[in-house]
Design an enzyme around this catalytic site. Sequence first.
Site, PDB file in Angstrom:
ATOM      1  N   LYS A 269      17.048  54.256   8.889  1.00  0.00           N
ATOM      2  CA  LYS A 269      17.186  54.918  10.201  1.00  0.00           C
ATOM      3  C   LYS A 269      17.265  56.308   9.805  1.00  0.00           C
ATOM      4  O   LYS A 269      18.043  56.974   9.096  1.00  0.00           O
ATOM      5  CB  LYS A 269      18.309  54.386  11.144  1.00  0.00           C
ATOM      6  CG  LYS A 269      18.129  53.257  11.612  1.00  0.00           C
ATOM      7  CD  LYS A 269      19.627  52.897  12.441  1.00  0.00           C
ATOM      8  CE  LYS A 269      19.458  51.300  12.991  1.00  0.00           C
ATOM      9  NZ  LYS A 269      18.442  51.027  14.080  1.00  0.00           N
ATOM     10  N   ARG A 343      18.280  40.014  14.425  1.00  0.00           N
ATOM     11  CA  ARG A 343      17.644  38.677  14.919  1.00  0.00           C
ATOM     12  C   ARG A 343      17.782  37.797  13.683  1.00  0.00           C
ATOM     13  O   ARG A 343      17.741  36.339  13.983  1.00  0.00           O
ATOM     14  CB  ARG A 343      16.082  38.987  15.244  1.00  0.00           C
ATOM     15  CG  ARG A 343      15.310  39.648  14.455  1.00  0.00           C
ATOM     16  CD  ARG A 343      14.121  40.367  15.153  1.00  0.00           C
ATOM     17  NE  ARG A 343      14.398  41.430  15.785  1.00  0.00           N
ATOM     18  CZ  ARG A 343      13.466  42.083  16.455  1.00  0.00           C
ATOM     19  NH1 ARG A 343      12.215  41.428  16.707  1.00  0.00           N
ATOM     20  NH2 ARG A 343      13.881  43.154  17.221  1.00  0.00           N
TER      21      ARG A 343
HETATM   22  N1  BES Z   1      21.152  47.832  15.778  1.00  0.00           N
HETATM   23  C1  BES Z   1      19.970  47.948  15.996  1.00  0.00           C
HETATM   24  C2  BES Z   1      19.702  48.202  17.580  1.00  0.00           C
HETATM   25  C3  BES Z   1      20.554  49.331  18.547  1.00  0.00           C
HETATM   26  C4  BES Z   1      19.947  50.571  18.669  1.00  0.00           C
HETATM   27  C5  BES Z   1      21.869  49.105  18.713  1.00  0.00           C
HETATM   28  C6  BES Z   1      20.693  51.410  19.335  1.00  0.00           C
HETATM   29  C7  BES Z   1      22.437  49.944  19.416  1.00  0.00           C
HETATM   30  C8  BES Z   1      21.961  51.159  19.687  1.00  0.00           C
HETATM   31  C9  BES Z   1      18.812  47.110  15.682  1.00  0.00           C
HETATM   32  O1  BES Z   1      19.376  46.394  14.509  1.00  0.00           O
HETATM   33  C10 BES Z   1      17.612  47.863  15.386  1.00  0.00           C
HETATM   34  O2  BES Z   1      17.365  48.434  14.506  1.00  0.00           O
HETATM   35  N2  BES Z   1      16.476  47.505  16.287  1.00  0.00           N
HETATM   36  C11 BES Z   1      15.501  48.064  15.986  1.00  0.00           C
HETATM   37  C12 BES Z   1      14.287  47.062  16.269  1.00  0.00           C
HETATM   38  C13 BES Z   1      12.908  47.578  15.717  1.00  0.00           C
HETATM   39  C14 BES Z   1      12.738  47.836  14.169  1.00  0.00           C
HETATM   40  C15 BES Z   1      11.809  46.081  16.153  1.00  0.00           C
HETATM   41  C16 BES Z   1      15.043  48.951  17.291  1.00  0.00           C
HETATM   42  O3  BES Z   1      15.526  48.994  18.285  1.00  0.00           O
HETATM   43  O4  BES Z   1      14.556  50.108  16.825  1.00  0.00           O
HETATM   44 MN    MN Z   2      18.432  47.541  12.486  1.00  0.00          MN
END
Ligand code: BES
Ligand code: MN
Length: 489
Positions: A269, A343
């Site tokens: 990230k 997931r």
């Molecule tokens: N933990 C994150 C989602 C999240 C985002 C939680 C902002 C709280 C605040 C999750 O694991 C994630 O990274 N999701 C990705 C999915 C994508 C790679 C398909 C996302 O939402 O960008």
């Molecule tokens: Mn994630």
Amino acid sequence: MLELKAVNLKRAKVDTLVVPVCEDREIHTGKTLKSLSAAAKALAEFKGKKGDVLTLFQPAETCINRVLFFGLGNAESLSGETFRAFAGRAVKFCIDAGLPTMTIATPSVADLKIDAETIFRTLMEGVGLGNHIFDRYKQDKEKKPVKTVVLMATAAQKKTYSGLAESVAVVCGASVMAREWVTMPSNDKRPEVFAEMIRKAVQSTGLKIRVMDDRWLEKQQFGAMLAVGQGSNAKPRLVTVEYAPRGAKKTVVLVGKGVTFDSGGINLKPSGSIETMKMDMSGAAAVAGTMLAMARLKPSVKVVGVMPLVENMPSGAAIRPGDIIRSYEGKTIEIGNTDAEGRLILIDAMAWAIKQYKPDTMIDLATLTGACVVALGEKIAGVFSKDPELADAIVASGKKTFERCWQLPLPEDYKELLKNEFADLNNISSGRWGGAITAALFLSEFVGDTRWAHIDIAGPAWAKKASDYCGAGGTGFGVRLLCDLIETL
Ligand code: BES
Ligand code: MN
Ligand code: ZN
């Protein structure tokens, strides 16, 4: 901490009296309260408008040391949330001023839009939730929570609502516990340590807890969950907590995403997204908190909390984009993105829980997608279910608790977006849009025909800023929602 009590304001010695006041009408019946709020409203700086605050000292013909008036706005606009917010603001005022006790004047006119039970319940909730300070990492703990709160009540009300006061205290305590876990930094809650914290919290509650280690997970072939955990030197854990009352006819399984830190993995990230990812175990925290409450609320159904705990890290041992893994349920998955890890841990935990407990209802809570925050903002959770009754019940509990939920669809044809050349599924969508939906559809591939709902709490699990009855950080979102919901299942 909170007690219901009849208080004679003409004679009683009261240090801090807190009086909610409406702009357009009187909401109190006692003579002293009526003349106090009239005196406040006679002043130029206080009209009872939402946000108005006024302090009066030692009003004549009473033994009250100070009176805090809080404006609620027009009576027409009153809701349970008005009273939660008012009570929360009042406790916070007392905390900031260093006042150890307060007495709340409960509105008592009979013809309000809101029933007395809701007023009592939401006032209690505002107090219980607002009286929390996260200061375990501060050397000097300058602020102290309020020690005693008296909620004014008649003798009859005291009888009617003292049971309610107990159950509200239990639920708020569990909610606060979840907040603490979420706000706690990842260096102090890596999977093994978080598992032990849950164990410590449930010990002597009568709940049965099991903590399964990585060797157990390997033997059981939790391929997807282990894949997420393999990049971290902190090994994953699966925690189960069971509340099993005698004679229970139904079983509810609650599954909570427990990523103790989500770096994104090899799909690291960027700055701006990574800083708050200690909150990615909020689903597990909410489930653990709810289980704590179950032990004391004693509903008639069996409730099992299932919490897969992992840390998602990049390293030489981490999963790579393009890797193909085999899930517990058997389907193979190509890793399109290592940041779509939630997931992966959920599907193994859910498929296992279905086999193990054969639940009548299964609900998972997860900070699953940024897309859900784009869709619904930071305060509302997304609900997904093929069972309209279950979805409606969740939305209704959300209204009652103000842990707001909004249903989003699970369109069959969008499953197309999860297809993969080489494996049974891809862990991300091939398209750009509807990410909260495709994530939920991915989960739906692993629940068979179990009655199931998914709640995406990525927005409301965390608060950047403090609000009326919640400090900045973890919000404990989901605990009050689930406690209310379980009573209806
Ligand atoms: N933990 C994150 C989602 C999240 C985002 C939680 C902002 C709280 C605040 C999750 O694991 C994630 O990274 N999701 C990705 C999915 C994508 C790679 C398909 C996302 O939402 O960008
Ligand atoms: Mn994630
Ligand atoms: Zn995540």
